[in-house]
Motif scaffolding. Structure first.
Motif, short mmCIF file in Angstrom:
data_model
loop_
_atom_site.label_atom_id
_atom_site.label_comp_id
_atom_site.label_asym_id
_atom_site.label_seq_id
_atom_site.Cartn_x
_atom_site.Cartn_y
_atom_site.Cartn_z
N ALA A 165 0.83 -1.21 0.00
CA ALA A 165 0.00 0.00 0.00
C ALA A 165 0.86 1.26 0.00
O ALA A 165 0.54 2.24 -0.68
CB ALA A 165 -0.93 0.00 1.21
N PHE B 147 2.27 1.56 -3.56
CA PHE B 147 1.19 1.87 -4.50
C PHE B 147 0.74 3.32 -4.31
O PHE B 147 0.46 4.04 -5.27
CB PHE B 147 0.01 0.91 -4.32
CG PHE B 147 -1.09 1.11 -5.32
CD1 PHE B 147 -0.85 0.91 -6.68
CD2 PHE B 147 -2.36 1.49 -4.92
CE1 PHE B 147 -1.86 1.12 -7.61
CE2 PHE B 147 -3.38 1.68 -5.85
CZ PHE B 147 -3.13 1.50 -7.19
N GLY C 212 -5.95 -0.54 -8.59
CA GLY C 212 -6.73 -0.13 -7.43
C GLY C 212 -8.09 -0.83 -7.36
O GLY C 212 -8.57 -1.16 -6.27
N CYS D 295 -7.67 -4.11 -5.69
CA CYS D 295 -7.56 -3.94 -4.23
C CYS D 295 -8.96 -3.82 -3.63
O CYS D 295 -9.33 -4.53 -2.69
CB CYS D 295 -6.77 -2.69 -3.87
SG CYS D 295 -5.12 -2.57 -4.59
N LYS D 296 -9.73 -2.88 -4.23
CA LYS D 296 -11.05 -2.55 -3.67
C LYS D 296 -12.01 -3.73 -3.75
O LYS D 296 -12.78 -3.97 -2.81
CB LYS D 296 -11.61 -1.34 -4.41
CG LYS D 296 -12.95 -0.87 -3.86
CD LYS D 296 -13.38 0.41 -4.54
CE LYS D 296 -14.72 0.97 -4.06
NZ LYS D 296 -15.62 0.11 -3.36
N HIS E 265 -11.33 -6.03 -0.97
CA HIS E 265 -11.70 -5.42 0.31
C HIS E 265 -13.23 -5.46 0.49
O HIS E 265 -13.73 -5.79 1.56
CB HIS E 265 -11.18 -3.98 0.40
CG HIS E 265 -9.69 -3.90 0.40
ND1 HIS E 265 -8.99 -2.76 0.13
CD2 HIS E 265 -8.76 -4.86 0.64
CE1 HIS E 265 -7.68 -3.01 0.20
NE2 HIS E 265 -7.52 -4.28 0.51
C1 ASC Z 1 -4.57 2.21 -2.11
C2 ASC Z 1 -4.74 1.38 -0.97
C3 ASC Z 1 -5.74 0.53 -1.22
C4 ASC Z 1 -6.25 0.76 -2.59
C5 ASC Z 1 -7.71 1.03 -2.65
C6 ASC Z 1 -8.12 1.24 -4.09
O1 ASC Z 1 -3.74 3.09 -2.26
O2 ASC Z 1 -4.06 1.42 0.16
O3 ASC Z 1 -6.21 -0.39 -0.43
O4 ASC Z 1 -5.50 1.87 -3.08
O5 ASC Z 1 -8.03 2.14 -1.89
O6 ASC Z 1 -9.49 1.48 -4.17
#
Ligand code: ASC
Length: 129
Positions: free
Chosen positions: A20, A23, A116, A119-120, A123
């Motif tokens: 993170a 990124f 990203g 990642c999302k 999550h």
């Molecule tokens: C980031 C981070 C995440 C992703 C997410 C993308 O920088 O730490 O977990 O991007 O937010 O939607």
């Protein structure tokens, strides 16, 4: 690989934290918050791609939680979907490296967006709010 479940938890959190951070440095360039620097973007993207390979073997059964930021039990009940998400992150972060090396800010912005999203997506599906 891990003597205790807590060791796996510590390891995966460390990998996500480093990922993170690096990124975020690339995102800042994509958002125009810091000047675009292809060499720095490439170095950071390489770290993201390497870190992306590490956490997913560090989810032993029983290491879910209910606190914010902890994995939901769905990681294990929907393991195939979780593994698909991991593969998507890994594939997009390899493309992020290529985009960073291309020295093209628009390509980098697109790759940051696509990475990203991976990642999302995980999550949203697998991490407690
Ligand atoms: C980031 C981070 C995440 C992703 C997410 C993308 O920088 O730490 O977990 O991007 O937010 O939607």
């Amino acid at each position: 690989q891990f003597a205790k479940p807590e060791d796996a938890v510590k390891y995966r959190k460390a990998a996500f934290t480093v990922m993170a951070n690096h990124f975020g440095r690339i995102s800042a360039m994509a958002q125009g918050k810091v000047p675009f620097d292809a060499a720095a973007a490439s170095a950071n993207a390489e770290i993201v791609a390497t870190m992306a390979m590490l956490p997913f073997s560090a989810f032993p059964e029983g290491t879910h939680g209910t606190d914010k930021g902890t994995p939901k039990a769905s990681v294990w009940s929907e393991r195939a979907k979780f593994d698909e998400g991991a593969k998507a992150l890994q594939a997009e972060s390899v493309k992020l490296v290529a985009a960073a090396k291309s020295n093209n800010l628009d390509a980098l912005k697109a790759a940051v967006g696509n990475t990203g999203k991976t990642c999302k997506s995980c999550h949203d599906n697998f991490r407690n709010e």
